[in-house]
Design a protein around this motif. Structure first.
Motif, PDB file in Angstrom:
ATOM      1  N   ALA A 133     -94.591 -94.094  32.959  1.00 16.75           N
ATOM      2  CA  ALA A 133     -93.153 -94.014  32.715  1.00 16.75           C
ATOM      3  C   ALA A 133     -92.842 -94.696  31.387  1.00 16.75           C
ATOM      4  O   ALA A 133     -93.467 -95.706  31.034  1.00 16.75           O
ATOM      5  CB  ALA A 133     -92.375 -94.674  33.848  1.00 16.75           C
ATOM      6  N   ASN A 134     -91.891 -94.152  30.667  1.00 19.02           N
ATOM      7  CA  ASN A 134     -91.513 -94.695  29.365  1.00 19.02           C
ATOM      8  C   ASN A 134     -90.235 -95.516  29.486  1.00 19.02           C
ATOM      9  O   ASN A 134     -89.238 -95.048  30.046  1.00 19.02           O
ATOM     10  CB  ASN A 134     -91.288 -93.548  28.371  1.00 19.02           C
ATOM     11  N   VAL A 135     -90.261 -96.750  28.966  1.00 23.39           N
ATOM     12  CA  VAL A 135     -89.057 -97.565  28.918  1.00 23.39           C
ATOM     13  C   VAL A 135     -88.249 -97.124  27.696  1.00 23.39           C
ATOM     14  O   VAL A 135     -88.611 -97.412  26.560  1.00 23.39           O
ATOM     15  CB  VAL A 135     -89.391 -99.071  28.842  1.00 23.39           C
ATOM     16  N   ALA A 136     -87.177 -96.406  27.949  1.00 27.61           N
ATOM     17  CA  ALA A 136     -86.373 -95.843  26.856  1.00 27.61           C
ATOM     18  C   ALA A 136     -85.463 -96.889  26.233  1.00 27.61           C
ATOM     19  O   ALA A 136     -85.151 -96.828  25.046  1.00 27.61           O
ATOM     20  CB  ALA A 136     -85.545 -94.670  27.356  1.00 27.61           C
ATOM     21  N   PHE A 137     -85.008 -97.842  27.034  1.00 31.11           N
ATOM     22  CA  PHE A 137     -84.205 -98.950  26.492  1.00 31.11           C
ATOM     23  C   PHE A 137     -84.213-100.122  27.467  1.00 31.11           C
ATOM     24  O   PHE A 137     -84.460 -99.958  28.662  1.00 31.11           O
ATOM     25  CB  PHE A 137     -82.761 -98.526  26.187  1.00 31.11           C
ATOM     26  N   ASP A 138     -83.988-101.296  26.926  1.00 33.23           N
ATOM     27  CA  ASP A 138     -83.872-102.525  27.703  1.00 33.23           C
ATOM     28  C   ASP A 138     -82.603-103.230  27.239  1.00 33.23           C
ATOM     29  O   ASP A 138     -82.569-103.815  26.158  1.00 33.23           O
ATOM     30  CB  ASP A 138     -85.107-103.409  27.491  1.00 33.23           C
ATOM     31  N   LEU A 139     -81.559-103.152  28.060  1.00 30.36           N
ATOM     32  CA  LEU A 139     -80.265-103.731  27.696  1.00 30.36           C
ATOM     33  C   LEU A 139     -80.013-105.046  28.435  1.00 30.36           C
ATOM     34  O   LEU A 139     -78.872-105.449  28.626  1.00 30.36           O
ATOM     35  CB  LEU A 139     -79.140-102.739  28.004  1.00 30.36           C
ATOM     36  N   THR A 140     -81.098-105.715  28.848  1.00 27.33           N
ATOM     37  CA  THR A 140     -80.947-106.977  29.568  1.00 27.33           C
ATOM     38  C   THR A 140     -80.858-108.148  28.586  1.00 27.33           C
ATOM     39  O   THR A 140     -80.895-107.961  27.367  1.00 27.33           O
ATOM     40  CB  THR A 140     -82.138-107.210  30.511  1.00 27.33           C
ATOM     41  N   CYS A 141     -80.779-109.359  29.146  1.00 26.12           N
ATOM     42  CA  CYS A 141     -80.678-110.575  28.315  1.00 26.12           C
ATOM     43  C   CYS A 141     -81.863-110.749  27.375  1.00 26.12           C
ATOM     44  O   CYS A 141     -81.767-111.470  26.379  1.00 26.12           O
ATOM     45  CB  CYS A 141     -80.623-111.827  29.194  1.00 26.12           C
ATOM     46  N   THR A 142     -82.989-110.132  27.719  1.00 27.09           N
ATOM     47  CA  THR A 142     -84.208-110.323  26.932  1.00 27.09           C
ATOM     48  C   THR A 142     -84.621-109.068  26.177  1.00 27.09           C
ATOM     49  O   THR A 142     -85.680-109.044  25.557  1.00 27.09           O
ATOM     50  CB  THR A 142     -85.357-110.768  27.857  1.00 27.09           C
ATOM     51  N   GLY A 143     -83.791-108.022  26.250  1.00 31.31           N
ATOM     52  CA  GLY A 143     -84.125-106.786  25.538  1.00 31.31           C
ATOM     53  C   GLY A 143     -83.645-106.840  24.102  1.00 31.31           C
ATOM     54  O   GLY A 143     -82.459-106.687  23.821  1.00 31.31           O
ATOM     55  N   LEU A 144     -84.555-107.077  23.191  1.00 29.08           N
ATOM     56  CA  LEU A 144     -84.177-107.264  21.794  1.00 29.08           C
ATOM     57  C   LEU A 144     -83.664-105.973  21.174  1.00 29.08           C
ATOM     58  O   LEU A 144     -84.277-104.927  21.290  1.00 29.08           O
ATOM     59  CB  LEU A 144     -85.377-107.783  20.990  1.00 29.08           C
ATOM     60  N   GLY A 145     -82.518-106.093  20.503  1.00 29.21           N
ATOM     61  CA  GLY A 145     -81.961-104.957  19.794  1.00 29.21           C
ATOM     62  C   GLY A 145     -81.232-105.428  18.550  1.00 29.21           C
ATOM     63  O   GLY A 145     -80.293-104.811  18.078  1.00 29.21           O
ATOM     64  N   ARG A 146     -81.699-106.561  18.019  1.00 24.75           N
ATOM     65  CA  ARG A 146     -81.023-107.160  16.866  1.00 24.75           C
ATOM     66  C   ARG A 146     -81.322-106.401  15.576  1.00 24.75           C
ATOM     67  O   ARG A 146     -82.384-105.797  15.434  1.00 24.75           O
ATOM     68  CB  ARG A 146     -81.443-108.628  16.713  1.00 24.75           C
ATOM     69  N   LYS A 147     -80.381-106.461  14.658  1.00 20.73           N
ATOM     70  CA  LYS A 147     -80.570-105.886  13.329  1.00 20.73           C
ATOM     71  C   LYS A 147     -80.811-107.037  12.355  1.00 20.73           C
ATOM     72  O   LYS A 147     -79.962-107.906  12.174  1.00 20.73           O
ATOM     73  CB  LYS A 147     -79.327-105.102  12.916  1.00 20.73           C
ATOM     74  N   LEU A 148     -81.990-107.038  11.751  1.00 23.76           N
ATOM     75  CA  LEU A 148     -82.317-108.105  10.796  1.00 23.76           C
ATOM     76  C   LEU A 148     -81.773-107.710   9.419  1.00 23.76           C
ATOM     77  O   LEU A 148     -82.323-106.848   8.751  1.00 23.76           O
ATOM     78  CB  LEU A 148     -83.828-108.332  10.759  1.00 23.76           C
ATOM     79  N   ILE A 149     -80.684-108.341   9.052  1.00 25.69           N
ATOM     80  CA  ILE A 149     -79.995-107.998   7.807  1.00 25.69           C
ATOM     81  C   ILE A 149     -80.417-108.971   6.705  1.00 25.69           C
ATOM     82  O   ILE A 149     -80.134-110.167   6.771  1.00 25.69           O
ATOM     83  CB  ILE A 149     -78.465-108.061   8.003  1.00 25.69           C
ATOM     84  N   ALA A 150     -81.142-108.466   5.701  1.00 20.16           N
ATOM     85  CA  ALA A 150     -81.614-109.309   4.587  1.00 20.16           C
ATOM     86  C   ALA A 150     -80.547-109.330   3.489  1.00 20.16           C
ATOM     87  O   ALA A 150     -80.652-108.652   2.467  1.00 20.16           O
ATOM     88  CB  ALA A 150     -82.945-108.779   4.058  1.00 20.16           C
ATOM     89  N   ASP A 151     -79.517-110.109   3.696  1.00 18.37           N
ATOM     90  CA  ASP A 151     -78.393-110.198   2.758  1.00 18.37           C
ATOM     91  C   ASP A 151     -78.574-111.454   1.906  1.00 18.37           C
ATOM     92  O   ASP A 151     -78.381-112.579   2.376  1.00 18.37           O
ATOM     93  CB  ASP A 151     -77.080-110.263   3.536  1.00 18.37           C
ATOM     94  N   GLU A 152     -78.970-111.278   0.641  1.00 17.24           N
ATOM     95  CA  GLU A 152     -79.235-112.436  -0.219  1.00 17.24           C
ATOM     96  C   GLU A 152     -77.966-113.240  -0.507  1.00 17.24           C
ATOM     97  O   GLU A 152     -78.036-114.446  -0.759  1.00 17.24           O
ATOM     98  CB  GLU A 152     -79.872-111.966  -1.529  1.00 17.24           C
ATOM     99  N   GLU A 153     -76.806-112.601  -0.478  1.00 20.94           N
ATOM    100  CA  GLU A 153     -75.556-113.291  -0.776  1.00 20.94           C
ATOM    101  C   GLU A 153     -75.068-114.107   0.430  1.00 20.94           C
ATOM    102  O   GLU A 153     -74.438-115.146   0.280  1.00 20.94           O
ATOM    103  CB  GLU A 153     -74.476-112.277  -1.178  1.00 20.94           C
TER     104      GLU A 153
END
Length: 555
Positions: A169-189
């Protein structure tokens, strides 16, 4: 090494400072230390984290203000480890720009506190390099030609995902407290501000404001998967309520999975997940044709339970040729071998005459001679439909657990619930009561039918119930009245399970306890309906396994 528990923890900040970060995922055998230092009804995840941290290896722990249990955990850790870095990071309830500004300030305070504690210095260039060096794309995605499962709720552990993976079975998404979905924004300013904005852009926690649109996000995600697992933690005071609400309006098969983060719950977790997957994949597997030259075919189903091991041999016309019920001993594999030889002897067949063997029950994976295994949930459903196609609701009370299963018109499992890892209301419970009353297990149900006085057993805990029975004996209460009280206590617990899956007639009771006339009568009185009991209720699961074996052969 610093431990953390939440997806909102600024992990990359500390990694850029040269700190090893580890998400704490408890895997304990008991809560001995936690129950001394915390209330027994504290969330089992919080208790597990305390046990994990007390085992050593952590320089400190970063917690977040998600609930009262974690706040209590913080207080205990601060008291137990005054020399460690124990920090509570207050996550904002708002996720808009004001929340980003507030959380950035709190993260900066956290950095300052850790720098004073450890002597390590936060360097913006190192932080920027850390973010740029990380993969930003999500590890989750819907896959074609696969059973896609979404996980929602609280704190899905890796063992759940491993079970899903083992079952293709494929885990299509994990929306729990530990399911990482962060966007790493490299904003130099605005490095830390952009990073914080990415943290708060993840799927919102239950404590976030209603404007976060948690329910709408779940609805959108659900449309892409075949089924969803809603995970919650025992004694959780937040997520346990969301499931009941979602189930009413979410148009997707959903499994409620409550765990307590102990190793002992692993067997039930596996059974529930595999049964759920079987209900989603019914009819998808291609049959394997295997007939003998003369056209005859024999298959076997074997149900390895905690109390009995049951075997059924069935022919190509779906007729039961022989069955065997043997007591399960200390080793399930040995009991399975005994059941195999006994049922073959009864049928007048040899092992080579059997085309396919399917095992079920808790010991199913320990049966080396089986060709395949299926959960007891699916097998009881198929077996019940075989004995009586009118059955829609099944109550199965076995040696160590109880299950309620609801079937479709075609006999497929629509829903099911199981009791927790407790002997209350099971065969083991009845065995203990019978010993206390100094009667045989067979006599217990019969004497209950002769009861004249109604006695209420107030506790279903095996230990407390035994003490209660001893007190009743000391008060000169009749054995028949005590036995009847015990039967009605079991009926009360069983009716609760049945109501959770839906009280749809007709009803059937399976398992060894179905032979207990006292329990059967008490359950019938409680639900206001007759129970169908087949001639040998212990072989329903094995019969279902044999039917799965026939399907494997294309029949």
């Amino acid at each position: 090494m610093l431990g953390y528990i939440c997806k909102y923890a600024p992990v990359e900040v500390f990694e850029s400072m040269g700190v090893q970060m580890k998400r704490i995922e408890p895997d304990v055998t008991s809560f001995n230390q936690a129950e001394i230092r915390m209330h027994p009804n504290i969330c089992s995840f919080a208790k597990g984290v305390l046990e994990e941290v007390m085992s050593g290896g952590y320089e400190g722990v970063i917690l977040t203000t998600c609930c009262d249990s974690i706040r209590r955990l913080y207080d205990v850790l601060r008291e137990e480890f005054p020399d460690k870095f124990i920090y509570m990071l207050d996550t904002p309830r708002i996720t808009k720009e004001a929340g980003v500004t507030l959380y950035e300030q709190r993260i900066r305070t956290l950095i300052e506190e850790y720098s004073r504690f450890s002597g390590r210095v936060f360097d913006e260039e190192a932080f920027l390099a850390c973010i740029r060096g990380k993969e930003e794309s999500s590890q989750y995605a819907v896959k074609k030609d696969a059973v896609n499962i979404g996980i929602i709720g609280a704190r899905a552990n890796e063992s759940m995902k491993q079970i899903l993976e083992e079952n293709q079975a494929n885990v299509a998404f994990d929306l729990t407290c530990t399911g990482l979905g962060r966007k790493l924004i490299a904003d130099e300013e605005d490095m830390l501000g952009g990073y914080t904005r990415g943290l708060l852009s993840q799927f919102p926690c239950m404590r976030m404001e209603q404007a976060a649109n948690r329910d709408e996000l779940i609805r959108r995600a659900a449309g892409s998967v075949d089924g969803m697992i809603y995970h919650t933690v025992q004694f959780c005071d937040n997520y346990a309520y969301e499931y009941a609400w979602l189930k009413d309006w979410l148009d997707r098969p959903m499994l409620l999975l409550e765990t307590d983060y102990t190793r002992q719950s692993g067997g039930q977790v596996r059974t529930r997940i595999e049964a759920f997957l079987e209900s989603l994949t019914a009819g998808r597997k291609k049959p394997e044709h295997h007939r003998k030259e003369d056209g005859t075919m024999y298959v076997m189903g074997i149900d390895s339970g905690s109390t009995s091991t049951n075997a059924v041999i069935m022919d190509q016309d779906r007729k039961i040729r022989a069955f065997s019920v043997v007591r399960t001993g200390a080793k399930s594999g040995v009991s399975a071998d005994k059941a195999l030889h006994e049922v073959l002897e009864k049928a007048g067949l040899s092992r080579d005459d059997i085309s396919w063997i399917v095992s079920t029950g808790y010991g199913r994976v320990s049966i080396a001679f089986a060709d395949d295994n299926v959960t007891e949930i699916s097998c009881h459903g198929k077996g019940a439909h075989y004995f009586n196609p009118q059955i829609r609701t099944i109550l199965d009370i076995g040696g160590q657990d109880s299950k309620a299963i609801r079937l479709s018109d075609s006999g497929e499992v629509k829903d099911f619930v199981m009791n927790d890892k407790c002997a209350a209301g099971t065969g083991r419970f009845l065995e203990m009561i019978a010993r206390t009353l100094e009667v045989s297990l067979d006599e217990l149900g019969a004497i209950a039918l002769t009861s004249k006085e109604k006695i209420e057993i107030t506790s279903m805990c095996s230990v407390f119930a035994e003490s209660e029975v001893i007190s009743l004996i000391a008060n000169n209460k009749e054995k028949a009245d005590i036995a009847d009280g015990v039967c009605h206590a079991i009926a009360n617990k069983a009716s609760g399970l049945l109501r959770r899956v839906g009280m749809e007639p007709e009803f059937m009771m399976t398992g060894g306890v179905a032979k207990n006339q006292g329990v059967v009568r008490a359950v019938e009185e409680k639900i206001g309906s007759r129970l169908y009991i087949c001639p040998e209720p212990e072989i329903v699961g094995a019969t279902g396994a044999a039917l799965y074996a026939l399907e494997k052969q294309g029949l």
